[in-house]
Design an enzyme around this catalytic site. Structure first.
Site, mmCIF file in Angstrom:
data_model
loop_
_atom_site.group_PDB
_atom_site.id
_atom_site.type_symbol
_atom_site.label_atom_id
_atom_site.label_comp_id
_atom_site.label_asym_id
_atom_site.label_seq_id
_atom_site.Cartn_x
_atom_site.Cartn_y
_atom_site.Cartn_z
ATOM 1 N N THR B 191 55.525 88.378 -26.043
ATOM 2 C CA THR B 191 54.317 88.785 -25.331
ATOM 3 C C THR B 191 53.676 87.561 -24.687
ATOM 4 O O THR B 191 53.437 86.564 -25.357
ATOM 5 C CB THR B 191 53.346 89.430 -26.334
ATOM 6 O OG1 THR B 191 53.990 90.567 -26.901
ATOM 7 C CG2 THR B 191 52.068 89.854 -25.648
ATOM 8 N N TYR B 296 45.587 95.357 -33.622
ATOM 9 C CA TYR B 296 45.780 96.628 -32.924
ATOM 10 C C TYR B 296 44.609 97.584 -33.133
ATOM 11 O O TYR B 296 44.467 98.558 -32.395
ATOM 12 C CB TYR B 296 47.086 97.283 -33.385
ATOM 13 C CG TYR B 296 48.277 96.616 -32.749
ATOM 14 C CD1 TYR B 296 48.762 95.401 -33.216
ATOM 15 C CD2 TYR B 296 48.904 97.185 -31.652
ATOM 16 C CE1 TYR B 296 49.835 94.783 -32.618
ATOM 17 C CE2 TYR B 296 49.991 96.567 -31.050
ATOM 18 C CZ TYR B 296 50.444 95.368 -31.534
ATOM 19 O OH TYR B 296 51.506 94.754 -30.939
ATOM 20 N N GLU B 447 54.520 99.124 -27.493
ATOM 21 C CA GLU B 447 53.900 98.045 -28.255
ATOM 22 C C GLU B 447 53.127 98.591 -29.450
ATOM 23 O O GLU B 447 53.088 97.977 -30.515
ATOM 24 C CB GLU B 447 52.963 97.263 -27.329
ATOM 25 C CG GLU B 447 52.554 95.933 -27.886
ATOM 26 C CD GLU B 447 51.592 95.244 -26.957
ATOM 27 O OE1 GLU B 447 50.382 95.507 -27.068
ATOM 28 O OE2 GLU B 447 52.025 94.435 -26.127
#
Lengths: 489, 489, 489, 489
Positions: B191, B296, B447
Site C-alpha cells: 500500500t 480499519y 482491502e
C-alpha cells in the site's frame, strides 16, 4: 430453415445496419469490435449448443407453430418438462460462458406475449395473437435472436408514466396511422441489445387510467429506422483493447447492455400486439417477470459453477486446499449456488398451463428464486475474494509479465505452489477478477440484483401471492381461537 | 522542519528516483502520471489536514522523540486518547478521499517496531531501539511518508519460509557484512508502495526454527539500489487515461499497491532493527496486526459515509427517498458502518501501555473490529447496488454524453427526477461504480477483506485471545457442576 | 447508611406488602417462593458485588447528591468513565448470573429523569428537579432497588394515547388534587417489577397535542395502595417447583417481568416529576432509551460469555473440541458477543455532559449497540444449539437419572467422553437449555429483541441521528457535482 | 386390512405393553397421559388425512408389495412423483399440526433399507431383501406405525464404535444364535419412539474395520422384551398438566423423542436385515439421510406456515399490519419458508431409480434442502419474536386471566386493537411462544438443526457430492489455462 450454427449466427449479424455508439463514436464494423465481440460469442454459444450431441435435446425442441425443430430460445414451453429443460440448458450455458448469454429475455418475452395476446383477443376480439404467431413463425424459421424490451428509463420513480414531466420516460404510442403506429421512448439496460435481430417491446409496469398510450407491445427490427443504440460501459472494458488476453480475465465471453432509443419508430400493424389495452399491462409484466425470475435459477448457478471452480483452483495454487476453513467456505459457495438452482427447478416443475396452451413457471416460487439471486451471488463473490487473496486487485499487467526486466521478477515471486506456472496462477486470478470486479462482474452481480426486477419487486409479489388468510386460519385453529381440530373426529 | 503541506509532499516525491513499472513500461515522471496521481493525492490529503484548523489537532501531535509537533502518521501513540484520535482522523480522511490514503501502514509499523525493538534489546542487549529512535527522528524531522512492508509473497502457503522450493518467497538476509546486511525477496500488495519515501520492513509471520534468516526488520529508502516497483492493476485503471472526468467516478483520489522487489538490497547496520531474533517475529507481527486491524475501524466507516451519502443521493435523484424499503436499507448501511466505527473506538479506548512507553490498541477488540470489516462493507456495497439500480453497469460513457448525435438522447432519457441534471445523476452513478466495481473498489472491498490479515487470521486470534477457561468456569458454576454461588454468602 | 449486603437486600424485601399474583393465586411469602426467588438472587448479586474487593470499584461510586459512597445502580453518571464502568460492571453481573439482573432500568431511568427534570424546570420554572434530588437522596441513603416503569400496554399501536378506545392504555393522570395526583393505567413487562422497592414512572413515547394527561413522571412505592402486580410466565417456570436442581438449568438465578397495574394510585406532590409537560416526553424517552440501549452492551456480552463457556464445555464433553468447524463456530460466538461489547464501550466513552451535570451515552452509538443485540444473541443461541446437539431437547428428567431402574441406563448411555460424569454433561445441557429455551431464555432472546425498544425503534433513531446532508455533500464533492477538492489548494 | 382411522390407530397403541418412563416414573396408561397425548394426536393426523377427500391421494398409494392401497408412510417411492407427493403431504401435515408428526423417519428408513438390502443380497447372496419385503408386507397390512432407529448415543464423538471405552455406545450384536441375534445399546432422540408399533434399526455412521458387530439392521417391536423407553423432556412440558388450554399454546399436538434402550434384545433371524456387512453401513446411512433431508423440505415449510399465520395475526391484533417494516419482515418469513419448500420439491423431482426399483431423492439437493433448514427456521422464529413483542415471555397465566380479582385487569390491559378479544390475543401469543420457546419449539428449532444430521454432516456431503474437477475445468478453459473454447469451431 435449419437451426443456425454459431458461425452462421455471427455472419447474419453483419447484415444488420445498426446505428450504434460506443465510447462516443459510431461503430461501423461492430461484429469484429473487440469490446463487443465477446458478447456476441456468448450469444453464439446458444447456437452452438443446438448442434452438440450432448446438449441438442436441451437446446432444441419441436415448435408448436411450425412443427419443425427450433431453438429452445425461440420456442414456447409446451410442458413443465420444457420449463425444466430451459433451466438445465441455462446452467450449461452459464458454465460454458461464465456470463450472461443474453438470449433468455427474448424467450421469456415470447412466452409471456404469446399467452397474453391470446387473452386480450378473448376479451376484446382483437387479433393480436394470430399476428404474434405469424411473427413467431418468422423468428423460428429464421432462427433469429430476439431481445425482450421491457425496462423503460422511468424518470421520476415516484410518478406514473403520464404524470412525468417528460412524457417520453416510458415508451409510448405517439401516433396511430392506418398502417400502424409510431412509438417513442427508450428502453434501458437492454440485454443483448445489439446482438439481436429483433426486439419485442412490452410495457414495464402495471398502467393506470390515463396511461393508455403506454400500453404497447410490438416487434421492431433492431436496425429499424429511428432505433439508436448506445452501448453501456462495463467495468474494465478498455482492457479488451489491450494486447494480450490475461488481464481481461474472461477473454472469450461477455455480457452486453444498451440504452435503446426509439425516436419515432414506425411499427406496421402486423407487428403490433397490444395497443392501448391497459388492463393487460400488469398481466404481461407479471408473466414475463415470472419466466425471467425463473431463468436466474438456471444461468446464475452455471456462472457460480465457474466461480466455484476458479476459487477452488486458487486454493490449489496457493497450497491451501485442505485447510478446513477453505473447504468450509467452498462448500458454502456450492450450497448457495445449488439453493438457487433448486429454486429454479422447483418453480419450473410446478409450472402451470395457460389458456393459450403454453406453460408458465410457478410465479410465487419464481419470485423466491430470484430473490435469493439478489443475495447469494454477492456472498459467493465475497467468499471467492476471501480465498483468492489480495492479489485479486494488485496483480501486475500481462505486459509486465512479458517485460524483459521485471517479467522475471513476476515469474519468480508470484508463483504459488511450485508445480503450477506463475502464468496459470495469474490467469486464474484474472478470471476471478473479471467475475467480481471486471468485465463480466455485471453478469453475476448487478444483473443478479436488478435483472427481472429489483429485490423489492419480488418482496411485493411474495406478499401478494401468499394466501395469508389461509395461514391465519391454520394458526387460529391451533391456538384455539377457532375451534381446535379433533383428530379422531 | 515544519510539517509539509500537500504541495510540498508532492514536490518531495519528484526527488525519488524510483525503478517503477506500470503496464509493462518503466515510468519516468510518475508523479504526474494520470494513473498514479490520484493515489498521490490521497496521501497528500494526510498532509493537508495537518494544516486545517478543524483537523490539525487530530492530524498532528507532539513527538516523544523530538519534542516538536509532528504528523500523527509519524508519531508514537502516547495514550489511549492518541489511539482514539487516530481513528477519528482516519474517518475524516476516508470521508474526504473515499479511498485508502495509504499512510496508516507506516504509522502502525512504526509503533509496532518501536515497542518490539525495545523488548528485543531488553532480552538480548542489542541496540535496535536506539537505532530505530534515530531513524524515527529522521522521518519526523523530514515529515516523510513511510510504508510498512510486511506481506511476503509466500509461495506455497502450506510451507514455512525455509521449506519453500525457492527460499526467496519470504524476504531474507542473504549476506551479513561488517557494515550491514543484504536482503532479497519481495513484498506484495504494498500500500502506497510508490508514494512513500521509506519502507519499514518486517517479517510476515511467526517464524520457526530454521527460519532465522527471515527474522528481519530494517528501513530502506524506496529508491534504494535494487528496489524494483511493479504497479498493481486496478479495476478500470485505463479510464484515468481517457478524456473527461465522469467515467472514473472518484476522479481525484485513488489507492495504490505495488509488488516491491528487493533484489539484493544493501541495508547499512544503522537501519537494521532485527536480525535473526526469531522469537520476536510473532511479537511484531501481532502488534502490527493489532494496530492495523484497529485502523480499519477508522478509515472504512469514513469511506462508508461517502457510499451512504452517494446512495442516499441516488435515492433522491430517482425519486424514491421516502420509500420505506429504501429508508430501511440506508439505515442498515449506517448501522453497519457505525458498528465498525464503534469497534474501532472501543479497541482504541481500551488500549494499554507497552514497556517501551507507547500504547497498543486492545488486540482482541481490534481483531473483532477487522473481522467485521471483512463482512460489512460487502453488504454496504450490495445495498448501494440495490438502490442505485441497473444503471450502475450500463451507463454510457462521458464521451457519449458529449456526442453531438446521441448526447441529447442521454440527456433526455437518463434523467431521474426532473430537477436534477442528467449529468449530476451520471456522476453519482459513476462514483458508486468506482467504489463498488471500479478504481476505488479495491479500497473498500478487497482491502477490507485482506488488509491487516484475511478473515481466518482474525478468527485464530479471537480464539487465542479469549480466556475460555474462565468462561467455562462461569458455566460450570451456574450449571451446578462446580459449587453453585450462594449469593448471600 | 451503608450499602446493603445481598442478605440485607433480601430481608428488606420482606417488609414490602405487595399485592402480587402468580399462576392465578395471590402470593404471600413471595421472597421464598421458588419460582420468584432466583430472580431475587439475581438482583441480590448487584448488592453482593458492592462488597467484593475485585468489583467494589465498579459497583459503587461517590454520590453527587450525598457525597457518600453509593451503589452504582442508584448513582448519576459523573463522567464517561462512569458510563464505561457501568458497562464493565454489567458484563461481570451477566457472567455471574447468566440472566437479567433487573436493576439497570432504574439506574437508566434515574439518570434520564435527572437531566430532564432539570431542563423542564429551566423552561417552565417548575421544581421537579429538586424534588427528584430529594427522592434520589432517599433512594441512595436506603440503598433501595428502583425499577424504571416506562412501557405502557399500548392497546392499538396505530393510535395515540388519547385516541384509544380505552383511554387507560397508557398510564395517565386521572385526577389532580391539592396534594398530588391520581394515576391510572398499567406498565407491561416490568423488569424486576416485584423485586424493587420503588418504581420510577415515565411516559413511553413522544406525546402529541391532546395527550397532556399522559405526560407524567413520578415515583411510587411498589407496595403502594392500588398497585397490583401480575407475574409473567416464563418458559419452564414450573420446573422450579420440581425436586432436584438439574432440570431448571440455571437453578440459582432468573429474570422477572410483571404486568403492573396502577388502579387509581395516589402520588403525593413531592414525588411528581413531570405533570403535563408534553414537550419533554420525547426527551426523557430518548434519553432513557440511549442509556438503556447502552446497557445491553454490557449485560448481554456477559450472558454470552456464559453461553460460550457452556457451549465450549459441551464440545469438550462430546469429544469434538478440536474439530475445525466447532472451533470456528465458537470463535464466531465470541466475535459476535465482543462486537456487542465493543459497541457498549464505544457509546460510553463517547458520552457527553448534560446541562444537569450528569453524562449521557452517545445516542447514535447506543442505538447501534442495541440494534446488534436484536440479532447476535439469536445467532449465538443457534450456534450453541448446533454444538450442543439434539440432546438439548430430549434430555430425560433428573428424576429419571435418580430412578432405580432407568437411572443406570441414563448413566451409561448419556455419557460423552469417558472422563466426564454423565451428570455433569446433563447439567451443562440443561444450562444451555435454560438459556435458549427455558427459564432464562427470555433474558437472552426476547429481552435482547424488545428491551429498550424493538428493532424498528433503533432503525428510526439511526436514521434520525445521522447527518445525511453531510454525507451527501461528501459524495457530491467526490463525484464532481460540487466542485472537486483540490488537494494542493 | 383397511387403512386405520386416527381413532383406530390410537386404540391400537393401547395394546402395546411398553416399558416407559417419564419424570422418573413408569407410565402405565401412556395413551391418555396428558404430556404424551398431543404427540399421539400428531401421528394420528397422518392416519386422518388418509381418509379425507382432499388429501387421500397424497396420503395413500398403491403398494408395490401387496398391490393394495396403503399409507404413504409405509410405502415405497415408485416414482419421482411419489417423492413430490411425500413433500406435499408433509407440508399439509405441518400446517395441520404445527409440529413434528413423527412418522417420516420410518418411511424414509423403509425406503433406504429396501434398496440397501437388495444390493447387499446382490453382492453377498444373502436373503435380507426378501425378509424385508415380508416384514414390510406385515407393516402395510397392519397399517402400523414404524419409527426409524438410527442415532446412536455415540459417547466420545472422536472415537469409532469399537474404540469407545464402553463398547455399547453404538448398538451392536452381542450374540449370534441359530435363531437370531441379541443386540445391545441405545438409540437417542427417537422421534415417535413411544407412538410406533415397530422400530427399524440401522447403523448411524460409516463403519470401519473392526466395527463389524455394529453393522446391523433389524426390526424390533417397540414393546419387545429388553426395550426400555425414557421420555425426553420438552420445554414447558409441565404446562400440559395444568388446568386450561391457553398456556400450552399448541394444546392439541406435540412432538416426541425418547431415549430407547435395547438391553440385550433378541431379534429373530427373520427380522434381521444386515448382520456384519460393514461395507453397506455407509450406503444405508447416506440413503436414509438423503430421504430424511428431503423430508424437511415438506414438514418445516408447513410448520412455518403456521408461524407466519400466527405472526401476521399478531400484527393484526397489535394494529400494525400495514406498517412497512412489519410487511417486509413477514414477506421475508414467507421467502425463507418457501425457499426450503423449493429445495424440498427440487430434490424430489430430481430423484432417481435405485436397483431395487424404488426411487431416491437427489442426494446433493436433499443436503442443500436440509442445510437451509438448519438456518432459516431460526430466522423465522427471530422475526416472529420481533413482531409479537415482549408479551411473548411476560404473558400472565390463564389462571390469572380467570382470577376474580386480577382477571379484569388482564382483560382490560392486554387488549390490542379494540375489536379482538384479549383472550384471542393471549392465545395467539401463547401459540407463538410454544413454537419458539415452548412445547413445540423442539419441532421447529432443535429438530431443524439436528434432525437427519447436524449442519456439518450436510457440509461434508455437499463437498463430497460436487464434481469439483468439472468445475475447475470450466474455470481453466475460461481463464485460458486450458485451451479457450472457440465458439465457431
Amino acid at each position: 430453415m435449419a437451426i443456425k450454427t454459431a458461425g452462421e449466427y455471427i455472419e447474419s449479424l453483419r447484415k444488420l445496419k445498426l446505428d450504434l455508439y460506443l465510447f462516443g463514436e459510431k461503430v461501423e464494423n461492430w461484429v469484429d469490435n473487440p469490446v463487443i465481440r465477446p458478447s456476441i460469442n456468448a450469444v453464439a454459444m446458444t447456437y452452438k449448443l443446438a448442434h452438440e450431441a450432448d446438449s441438442e435435446a436441451l437446446a432444441t425442441t419441436e415448435s408448436v407453430v411450425t412443427g419443425e425443430k427450433v431453438s429452445r430460445f425461440n420456442a414456447l414451453f409446451k410442458s413443465t418438462d420444457d420449463l425444466v429443460d430451459k433451466i438445465k440448458l441455462q446452467r450449461q450455458l452459464g458454465q460454458r460462458t461464465g456470463v450472461c448469454f443474453q438470449r433468455c429475455v427474448g424467450m421469456d418475452a415470447t412466452n409471456a406475449v404469446f399467452s397474453t395476446t391470446y387473452e386480450i383477443d378473448q376479451r376484446y376480439g382483437t387479433e393480436y395473437h394470430q399476428r404474434f404467431r405469424r411473427w413467431l413463425k418468422y423468428i423460428q424459421e429464421g432462427d433469429l435472436c430476439v431481445q425482450g424490451a421491457m425496462t423503460d428509463v422511468k424518470g421520476d420513480r415516484g410518478l406514473s408514466p403520464s404524470k412525468q414531466t417528460d412524457p417520453d420516460m416510458f415508451v409510448r404510442i405517439v401516433e396511430r396511422t392506418s398502417d400502424g403506429i409510431v412509438v417513442r421512448g427508450a428502453k434501458a439496460h437492454q440485454t443483448g441489445g445489439v446482438n439481436s435481430h429483433e426486439m419485442l417491446v412490452m410495457p414495464t409496469l402495471t398502467l393506470r387510467e390515463g396511461d393508455e398510450d403506454y400500453a404497447l407491445m410490438c416487434a421492431i427490427p433492431t436496425d429499424a429506422e429511428g432505433v439508436h443504440l448506445i452501448y453501456g460501459r462495463q467495468p474494465c472494458d478498455r482492457r479488451k483493447l489491450e494486447a494480450g488476453d490475461i488481464d481481461v480475465g474472461n477473454y472469450g465471453f461477455g455480457g452486453q447492455e444498451t440504452l435503446t432509443v426509439l425516436d419515432d419508430v414506425f411499427v406496421p400493424r402486423e407487428r403490433v400486439f397490444m395497443c392501448g389495452e391497459r388492463d393487460f399491462s400488469g398481466v404481461v409484466v407479471e408473466r414475463f417477470a415470472s419466466y425471467h425470475r425463473q431463468s436466474y435459477g438456471g444461468c446464475k448457478p452455471g456462472i457460480g459453477d465457474v466461480l466455484i471452480g476458479a476459487t477452488a483452483s486458487m486454493a490449489d495454487y496457493n497450497g491451501v486446499s485442505r485447510a478446513p476453513h477453505i473447504r468450509d467456505k467452498i462448500a458454502e459457495m456450492i450450497h448457495l449456488a445449488e439453493t438457487i438452482y433448486a429454486c429454479g427447478l422447483a418453480c419450473s416443475y410446478e409450472g402451470q398451463k395457460m389458456a393459450a396452451g403454453n406453460y408458465l413457471s410457478n410465479t410465487l416460487l419464481a419470485n423466491i428464486c430470484k430473490h435469493n439471486v439478489t443475495r447469494f451471488p454477492y456472498e459467493l463473490c465475497r467468499l471467492a475474494e476471501d480465498i483468492t487473496g489480495g492479489i485479486l486487485v494488485t496483480l501486475p499487467s500481462e505486459r509486465d509479465l512479458r517485460h524483459p526486466v521485471v517479467g522475471k521478477y513476476i515469474q519468480k515471486y508470484l508463483r504459488g505452489v511450485a508445480d503450477v506456472p506463475t502464468e496459470a496462477r495469474m490467469r486464474m486470478v484474472s478470471l476471478i477478477h473479471s467475475m467480481t470486479f471486471g468485465t463480466t462482474a455485471p453478469s453475476y452481480r448487478a444483473e443478479s440484483m436488478h435483472g427481472a426486477g429489483s429485490p423489492q419487486a419480488q418482496k411485493i409479489m411474495i406478499e401478494r401471492l401468499t394466501d395469508m388468510d389461509y395461514k391465519k386460519r391454520l394458526a387460529r385453529r391451533l391456538a384455539g381461537i377457532d375451534a381446535r381440530e379433533e383428530v379422531t373426529a
